[in-house]
Design an enzyme around this catalytic site. Sequence first.
Site, mmCIF file in Angstrom:
data_model
loop_
_atom_site.group_PDB
_atom_site.id
_atom_site.type_symbol
_atom_site.label_atom_id
_atom_site.label_comp_id
_atom_site.label_asym_id
_atom_site.label_seq_id
_atom_site.Cartn_x
_atom_site.Cartn_y
_atom_site.Cartn_z
ATOM 1 N N ASP A 13 0.817 -1.223 0.000
ATOM 2 C CA ASP A 13 0.000 0.000 0.000
ATOM 3 C C ASP A 13 0.847 1.268 0.000
ATOM 4 O O ASP A 13 0.450 2.284 0.559
ATOM 5 C CB ASP A 13 -0.956 0.025 1.208
ATOM 6 C CG ASP A 13 -1.758 -1.255 1.317
ATOM 7 O OD1 ASP A 13 -2.230 -1.715 0.279
ATOM 8 O OD2 ASP A 13 -1.877 -1.793 2.429
ATOM 9 N N LYS A 16 1.887 2.061 -5.129
ATOM 10 C CA LYS A 16 2.547 1.505 -6.329
ATOM 11 C C LYS A 16 1.758 1.779 -7.595
ATOM 12 O O LYS A 16 2.328 1.999 -8.652
ATOM 13 C CB LYS A 16 2.728 -0.012 -6.181
ATOM 14 C CG LYS A 16 3.830 -0.391 -5.229
ATOM 15 C CD LYS A 16 4.099 -1.866 -5.239
ATOM 16 C CE LYS A 16 3.119 -2.705 -4.473
ATOM 17 N NZ LYS A 16 2.961 -2.449 -3.051
ATOM 18 N N LYS A 18 0.013 4.209 -8.916
ATOM 19 C CA LYS A 18 0.292 5.425 -9.681
ATOM 20 C C LYS A 18 1.677 5.364 -10.331
ATOM 21 O O LYS A 18 1.846 5.721 -11.495
ATOM 22 C CB LYS A 18 0.206 6.640 -8.757
ATOM 23 C CG LYS A 18 0.707 7.885 -9.451
ATOM 24 C CD LYS A 18 0.720 9.104 -8.589
ATOM 25 C CE LYS A 18 1.770 10.071 -9.128
ATOM 26 N NZ LYS A 18 1.758 11.365 -8.489
ATOM 27 N N ASN A 38 -4.917 -10.609 -4.166
ATOM 28 C CA ASN A 38 -4.829 -9.956 -2.857
ATOM 29 C C ASN A 38 -4.287 -8.536 -3.000
ATOM 30 O O ASN A 38 -4.386 -7.732 -2.096
ATOM 31 C CB ASN A 38 -3.944 -10.755 -1.881
ATOM 32 C CG ASN A 38 -2.594 -11.137 -2.463
ATOM 33 O OD1 ASN A 38 -2.360 -11.032 -3.664
ATOM 34 N ND2 ASN A 38 -1.698 -11.619 -1.623
ATOM 35 N N ALA A 39 -3.675 -8.245 -4.145
ATOM 36 C CA ALA A 39 -3.117 -6.913 -4.361
ATOM 37 C C ALA A 39 -4.246 -5.943 -4.691
ATOM 38 O O ALA A 39 -5.306 -6.346 -5.156
ATOM 39 C CB ALA A 39 -2.120 -6.950 -5.506
ATOM 40 N N GLY A 40 -3.998 -4.675 -4.472
ATOM 41 C CA GLY A 40 -4.987 -3.670 -4.852
ATOM 42 C C GLY A 40 -4.270 -2.462 -5.387
ATOM 43 O O GLY A 40 -3.610 -1.763 -4.633
ATOM 44 N N HIS A 41 -4.322 -2.269 -6.692
ATOM 45 C CA HIS A 41 -3.641 -1.125 -7.287
ATOM 46 C C HIS A 41 -4.674 -0.155 -7.856
ATOM 47 O O HIS A 41 -5.475 -0.527 -8.702
ATOM 48 C CB HIS A 41 -2.686 -1.584 -8.396
ATOM 49 C CG HIS A 41 -1.515 -2.343 -7.878
ATOM 50 N ND1 HIS A 41 -0.580 -2.947 -8.690
ATOM 51 C CD2 HIS A 41 -1.108 -2.598 -6.624
ATOM 52 C CE1 HIS A 41 0.337 -3.526 -7.945
ATOM 53 N NE2 HIS A 41 0.027 -3.335 -6.688
ATOM 54 N N GLN A 226 2.166 -6.258 -2.928
ATOM 55 C CA GLN A 226 2.443 -6.267 -1.480
ATOM 56 C C GLN A 226 3.748 -5.503 -1.197
ATOM 57 O O GLN A 226 4.053 -4.571 -1.919
ATOM 58 C CB GLN A 226 2.486 -7.702 -0.923
ATOM 59 C CG GLN A 226 1.138 -8.388 -0.895
ATOM 60 C CD GLN A 226 0.777 -9.068 -2.202
ATOM 61 O OE1 GLN A 226 1.589 -9.751 -2.776
ATOM 62 N NE2 GLN A 226 -0.443 -8.903 -2.658
ATOM 63 N N VAL A 301 -7.711 -1.338 -0.563
ATOM 64 C CA VAL A 301 -8.433 -1.376 -1.837
ATOM 65 C C VAL A 301 -9.209 -2.692 -1.964
ATOM 66 O O VAL A 301 -10.326 -2.731 -2.454
ATOM 67 C CB VAL A 301 -7.433 -1.250 -3.025
ATOM 68 C CG1 VAL A 301 -8.134 -1.431 -4.367
ATOM 69 C CG2 VAL A 301 -6.718 0.088 -2.990
ATOM 70 N N THR A 303 -9.953 -5.138 0.649
ATOM 71 C CA THR A 303 -10.872 -5.560 1.716
ATOM 72 C C THR A 303 -11.585 -4.396 2.395
ATOM 73 O O THR A 303 -12.473 -4.617 3.214
ATOM 74 C CB THR A 303 -10.101 -6.338 2.805
ATOM 75 O OG1 THR A 303 -9.085 -5.461 3.324
ATOM 76 C CG2 THR A 303 -9.429 -7.582 2.257
ATOM 77 N N ARG A 307 -6.326 0.794 7.609
ATOM 78 C CA ARG A 307 -4.910 0.469 7.780
ATOM 79 C C ARG A 307 -4.384 1.044 9.092
ATOM 80 O O ARG A 307 -4.803 2.128 9.498
ATOM 81 C CB ARG A 307 -4.089 1.034 6.621
ATOM 82 C CG ARG A 307 -4.450 0.401 5.293
ATOM 83 C CD ARG A 307 -3.682 1.032 4.135
ATOM 84 N NE ARG A 307 -4.174 0.497 2.876
ATOM 85 C CZ ARG A 307 -4.292 1.214 1.759
ATOM 86 N NH1 ARG A 307 -3.928 2.472 1.724
ATOM 87 N NH2 ARG A 307 -4.747 0.653 0.670
HETATM 88 P P1 IMP Z 1 -2.762 -12.887 2.198
HETATM 89 O O1 IMP Z 1 -1.805 -12.348 1.182
HETATM 90 O O2 IMP Z 1 -4.205 -12.712 1.803
HETATM 91 O O3 IMP Z 1 -2.435 -14.281 2.593
HETATM 92 O O4 IMP Z 1 -2.597 -11.991 3.518
HETATM 93 C C1 IMP Z 1 -1.406 -12.070 4.318
HETATM 94 C C2 IMP Z 1 -1.031 -10.700 4.869
HETATM 95 O O5 IMP Z 1 -0.636 -9.857 3.787
HETATM 96 C C3 IMP Z 1 -2.156 -9.948 5.570
HETATM 97 O O6 IMP Z 1 -1.601 -9.174 6.610
HETATM 98 C C4 IMP Z 1 -2.703 -9.035 4.495
HETATM 99 O O7 IMP Z 1 -3.333 -7.897 5.032
HETATM 100 C C5 IMP Z 1 -1.408 -8.654 3.783
HETATM 101 N N1 IMP Z 1 -1.604 -8.266 2.384
HETATM 102 C C6 IMP Z 1 -1.854 -9.060 1.320
HETATM 103 N N2 IMP Z 1 -1.945 -8.344 0.189
HETATM 104 C C7 IMP Z 1 -1.713 -7.063 0.543
HETATM 105 C C8 IMP Z 1 -1.635 -5.836 -0.214
HETATM 106 O O8 IMP Z 1 -1.765 -5.790 -1.438
HETATM 107 N N3 IMP Z 1 -1.366 -4.716 0.509
HETATM 108 C C9 IMP Z 1 -1.161 -4.739 1.852
HETATM 109 N N4 IMP Z 1 -1.222 -5.851 2.577
HETATM 110 C C10 IMP Z 1 -1.498 -7.001 1.930
#
Ligand code: IMP
Length: 432
Positions: A13, A16, A18, A38-41, A226, A301, A303, A307
């Site tokens: 977070d 990245k 931009k 799991n990423a959020g851009h 991440q 982004v 969930t 933060r």
């Molecule tokens: P997972 O990747 O869903 O297994 O989550 C493991 C840990 O990584 C947790 O603390 C999540 O909040 C964190 N996490 C996963 N993806 C992101 C991301 O894109 N940004 C920030 N934290 C992340």
Amino acid sequence: MANVVVVGSQWGDEGKGKIVDWLSERADVVVRFQGGHNAGHTLVVDGKVYKLSLLPSGVVRQGKLSIIGNGVVFDPHAFVAEVAKLKAQGVGVTPERLKIAENTALILSLHRELDGFREDAATNSGTKIGTTRRGIGPAYEDKVGRRAVRVMDLADLETLPLKVDRLLTHHNALRRGLGHAEVTHDAIMRELISVADEILPYMDRVWKILDDKRRAGERILFEGAQGTLLDIDHGTYPFVTSSNTVAGQAAAGSGVGPGAIGYVLGITKAYTTRVGEGPFPTEQKNEIGEFLGTRGHEFGVVTGRKRRCGWFDAVLVRQAVAVNGIKGIALTKLDVLDGLDEIKVCTGYRLDGEAIDYLPASQGAQGRVEPVYETLEGWKGTTAGARSWNDLPAQAVKYVRHIEELIGAPVALLSTSPERDDTILVTDPFQD
Ligand code: IMP
């Protein structure tokens, strides 16, 4: 001319989206090499906001090739949904413009369920990770356990049932143990067959495409997700994600040699945030933390979770510079600090009474370190929207220079608002 790898130098977070978008305009190929949806851009292009989770940022630009490398764990349902969402925003994603590595492991519904079962069963913060519940961890476990279903398996209906059997033997034992119903072979086969036609047109030999592009002198941008402190080896284990997020993974996670990785750019926020559980030495559970979170719009982004926020931790970023080989940083969200009377920066830790200048590897020690702060004077003017150093208050320049010194890496880019043009360029990573 260098290829560029972008990594987060904190807990993700860092902004990245931009920077990657800014760089992708200059790149020919954009590659994701780890993580999943799991990423959020968040990208803002011509005033339009795009939120990407799985797709490389290149997809929102015409004329770029986007690649999902083998290091990614790929949820076909998330893929179909993201493509449909982009289509509704007028962005077409086609097999000519996007390639998915044939050897990419799939995330299935049983992975997502297992992620949720485990998080629900973890009753206290000692075992709860606070994952995104997207099935990332369970999918990587199956990959390393040599029982994953991979993209290429969707094209081989003869061996697919055997692979599903092997996967289910493992998963049903886990599900029984956690008190949940078993999954049937037919249900998984149906799930796979239902997505195969939508995925297979994108499948390709990515290592070969990248080799050809590299030899042709095209510019490749490797887009990390991440952050370094969430790396499975170098992060705050076990409160990490399940992939290697460091720059070295760009090679293994896409099928290029380490020599193809040129400039490593570390995206770095002017303060620190993290989502989920785990140690966070400079966290401010007070009005400063609230201020940073509100001013910085610090909500996930993916969930929507709030933060955790705190002061800049130079110890962590210095370590990220080392383990990634970061050549320069893109410093983001400096404007969030505008107007503060004083700003603290963590320059070292005390562990059990002793001064240390690194993050210890053990979970216990990470929880016990106490930050040692330096207090800097804040600035009254604004840095928001600045496009040259001359636009910045003198004290803000001092803050930036001090950070460079503490972490041992220079600022290559300074981002002063979510708008792409509000960026001060010091070094073009592709030209370095
Ligand atoms: P997972 O990747 O869903 O297994 O989550 C493991 C840990 O990584 C947790 O603390 C999540 O909040 C964190 N996490 C996963 N993806 C992101 C991301 O894109 N940004 C920030 N934290 C992340």
